[in-house]
Enzyme design. Structure first.
Site, mmCIF file in Angstrom:
data_model
loop_
_atom_site.group_PDB
_atom_site.id
_atom_site.type_symbol
_atom_site.label_atom_id
_atom_site.label_comp_id
_atom_site.label_asym_id
_atom_site.label_seq_id
_atom_site.Cartn_x
_atom_site.Cartn_y
_atom_site.Cartn_z
ATOM 1 N N GLU A 7 0.822 -1.218 0.000
ATOM 2 C CA GLU A 7 0.000 0.000 0.000
ATOM 3 C C GLU A 7 0.850 1.260 0.000
ATOM 4 O OE1 GLU A 7 -3.496 2.130 2.672
ATOM 5 O OE2 GLU A 7 -3.478 -0.029 2.354
ATOM 6 N N LYS A 8 2.018 1.157 0.625
ATOM 7 C CA LYS A 8 2.883 2.331 0.722
ATOM 8 C C LYS A 8 4.344 1.889 0.764
ATOM 9 C CE LYS A 8 0.647 3.624 4.492
ATOM 10 N NZ LYS A 8 -0.162 2.508 4.983
ATOM 11 N N ASP A 103 -3.053 -2.543 3.071
ATOM 12 C CA ASP A 103 -3.321 -2.574 4.512
ATOM 13 C C ASP A 103 -4.535 -3.465 4.791
ATOM 14 O OD1 ASP A 103 -1.229 -0.967 5.195
ATOM 15 O OD2 ASP A 103 -2.393 0.847 5.542
ATOM 16 N N ASP A 105 -7.526 -3.570 5.747
ATOM 17 C CA ASP A 105 -8.840 -2.963 5.988
ATOM 18 C C ASP A 105 -9.546 -2.754 4.656
ATOM 19 O OD1 ASP A 105 -7.593 -0.736 4.857
ATOM 20 O OD2 ASP A 105 -7.448 0.374 6.732
ATOM 21 N N TYR A 328 -0.366 -2.472 13.434
ATOM 22 C CA TYR A 328 -1.174 -1.643 12.530
ATOM 23 C C TYR A 328 -2.150 -0.759 13.303
ATOM 24 C CZ TYR A 328 -4.426 -0.476 8.750
ATOM 25 O OH TYR A 328 -5.223 0.189 7.863
ATOM 26 N N ARG A 330 -4.599 1.580 12.347
ATOM 27 C CA ARG A 330 -5.948 1.983 11.913
ATOM 28 C C ARG A 330 -6.957 0.857 12.149
ATOM 29 N NH1 ARG A 330 -5.766 6.430 7.852
ATOM 30 N NH2 ARG A 330 -3.655 7.225 7.831
#
Length: 634
Positions: A7-8, A103, A105, A328, A330
């Site tokens: 994701e990043k 991520d 989610d 993580y 979030r």
């Protein structure tokens, strides 16, 4: 070639560290020793197209165009990250095997899936995409995740849920922002009036609270205390419980508003015998609260340090990505997988080393105790926020990072502390036919509470040893004069609490029930950003620790129909999105009724009383709409 899509960049580096070396760093990806590659998104590389991308005539804001509903949805590359999207698309075409490493989610699932969808892949290649779920960036944890790859097909419903949310937010945000901005323009107000399915109900909460405070009229009310004495001359007090016959003299909360009534009771019980008619004495236990999810952490940080939600999230991202000291951040989950229990000793050692809590407190933790937080059945894509096993070699945390790390460490450590044990006594005394009650709570063993600061007692008095049927003496009845107080203005902590427990602010029993089964307004990942957006758009303002609505925010809420300014709509959305993720509802079943509601809301905007915006500051006509108002959906 196997391609891992993170994701990043920070996640991509963590994945690469766990894979074969030597490695070559290229522009936008890392090549591994075996020829596999690790690349990355930079958040969302794609965004919903603007209305004028569908039709140039939509560039001009007009009621005649609304609602704008795309027949074929389009995504477009974000300008700043277009180069990375090109790199990814090229690698996806070359790869034999894809590993989705977004991520864990809803948004993380969608943002990688939508990049993959930009490339025409064979059905076979799509079927064999794997999913890598990482919630801890330390090497051992990443290696463990790499050995537990799943099929990405299992997460398609989650991606569909995120897509439905994204499109629904676009439809409501883009159309209703235009509609109410045009309504404001009628009254000469030239700024953009942003409307979103989450931000607007949050604003509505604050506006309603401010109005309640402004319109509040203080009223006196009265309580009666009985000053009681045992035969051994032990003293305590009990409070009068008004009977049903007193209801005409009470408000809706049961407070006595008639002083003469209270004085009469006080006179009647003075120098009268009293009898203990009910007595309940129990020893109770209270278990430690579960480890944090993001909202619970933000609420506690706001209470303890007056930290805004966005600042807490930013600090957590640093602790996760840069320092690798927490999992993580979030997360909306407060449970842990059972196998995490095996890491307890190592995590507690890291907490002691990193200054998360004192060494003495860490030594008191009993790792033979298994908390209820270790429950596989309660863990979904991600788990609670906890410290990792990483030990710092030197003190590198800022003061604020240390504060947040300490909170997370404390909530992990208390899982290995004993229960809080206390004695609770409830007594009912009858005097001259009236009922009086007293409660007392006495600590037996603080257990985990010794880490939580001072315990809050229900009553400061200590009750003497009492028996049912025991005769006491009432020395005096005393009238206590009190004044009703208005509700307090929202703060960061109470507004976040309201967003997560939004059912408290809903009257409709059916919607209330729906809300109790959902996570409230917004998600763990979006709440902080939405609050910041409301401040940025000057709908909210701060006065010390208090959060208040601005004149613009109040005017907008007064112009909106109740359905947009209340949490009901977004609550039903979140419930539906959860059902899509659980394969209990289809995308179309969600979107069809939503479009009907949208048309009704646009019609309301066209007919609303735009004069509510007339008193707001005017913007020169030539500057109106100079900045393009994007509906980021919330």
């Amino acid at each position: 070639m196997k391609l891992y899509i993170a994701e990043k960049p920070s996640l991509a580096r963590a994945i690469a560290d766990a894979l074969p070396k030597p490695q070559k760093k290229h522009d936008g990806y890392i090549e591994l020793a075996n020829g596999d590659c690790v690349s990355w998104c930079i958040g969302h590389l794609l965004e919903q197209a603007e209305p004028d991308d569908y039709d140039p005539q939509f560039k001009k804001w007009q009621f005649a165009h609304l609602p704008i509903v795309p027949e074929q949805w389009q995504l477009k590359a974000k300008t700043k990250t277009r180069k990375q999207l090109t790199v990814l698309k090229k690698l996806i075409k070359q790869a034999d095997q894809l590993v989705h490493a977004g991520d864990p989610d809803r948004e993380g699932q969608l943002l990688v899936d939508e990049v993959i969808e930009q490339v025409s892949l064979s059905a076979t290649k799509k079927q064999h995409i794997q999913r890598l779920l990482i919630s801890d960036l330390n090497l051992a944890a990443v290696k463990k995740s790499l050995n537990n790859l799943q099929s990405n097909r299992e997460f398609i419903p989650l991606s569909v849920s995120a897509l439905a949310r994204s499109r629904a937010d676009w439809l409501f945000g883009m159309n209703l922002t235009r509609a109410y901005t045009l309504a404001g323009q009628k009254a000469g107000f030239g700024n953009v009036l942003s409307v979103g399915r989450v931000q607007t109900p949050i604003l509505g909460l604050v506006v309603n609270r401010d109005n309640n405070i402004a319109n509040f009229i203080a009223k006196p009310f009265y309580e009666v205390l009985a000053h009681l004495e045992t035969s051994e001359q032990q003293l305590f007090t009990a409070k009068w419980q008004p009977s049903k016959a007193c209801e005409p003299y009470q408000d809706e909360e049961g407070r006595v508003l008639h002083k003469a009534l209270a004085e009469n009771v006080a006179t009647r019980i003075t120098e009268q015998p009293a009898t203990v008619t009910e007595l309940e004495q129990k020893q109770k236990k209270q278990q430690a609260p579960l480890p944090y999810n993001l909202s619970a952490l933000q609420i506690d940080a706001a209470k303890a340090f007056a930290m805004p939600a966005q600042k807490v999230l930013d600090i957590c991202q640093n602790l996760y990505e840069r320092h690798k000291l927490i999992t993580y951040p979030r997360s909306d989950n407060r449970y842990l997988p059972k196998d995490h229990y095996q890491q307890a000793t190592s995590i507690i050692a890291a907490i002691a080393n990193n200054g998360g809590q004192t060494e003495a407190i860490c030594k008191e933790a009993d790792t033979s105790k298994r908390s209820k937080c270790f429950n596989d059945g309660k863990v979904a894509a991600h788990h609670a926020i906890i410290p990792t096993t990483k030990q710092l070699k030197s003190a590198v945390l800022t003061s604020d990072e240390s504060k947040i790390y300490a909170l997370i460490s404390r909530h992990y450590l208390i899982q290995f502390y004993t229960d809080y044990i206390f004695n609770e006594t409830k007594v009912t005394v009858t005097i001259a036919g009236g009922l009086f009650k007293a409660n007392a709570k006495q600590d037996v063993s603080l257990g985990f509470k010794q880490l939580m600061g001072k315990t809050e007692l229900n009553d400061e008095q200590n009750l003497p040893a009492l028996k049912k049927g025991q005769v006491l003496h009432c020395n005096k009845g005393e009238v206590i004069n009190k004044i009703t107080s208005p509700p307090a203005h929202f703060t960061d902590a109470t507004l976040l609490s309201a967003m997560t427990g939004i059912s408290r602010y809903v009257n409709d029993p059916e919607i209330k029930k729906i809300l109790k089964d959902t996570d409230g307004l917004g998600t763990e990942a979006t709440r902080a950003g939405i609050l910041e957006l409301l401040f940025k758009r000057r709908f909210l303002q701060r006065q010390g620790k208090s959060i208040l609505a601005t004149d613009t925010g109040k005017a907008l809420i007064s112009a909106l129909p109740k359905g947009l300014a209340s949490p009901d709509l977004t609550a039903k959305w979140e419930a539906s999105l959860s059902r899509i993720a659980d394969q209990q509802m289809s995308y179309q079943q969600f979107l069809t009724p939503l479009l009907t509601e949208l048309s009704q809301f646009v019609e309301h905007a066209q007919q609303c009383d735009s004069q509510v915006f007339a008193h707001l500051p005017k913007t020169p006509p030539k500057r109106r709409f100079k900045r393009k108002a994007k509906a980021k959906g919330r």
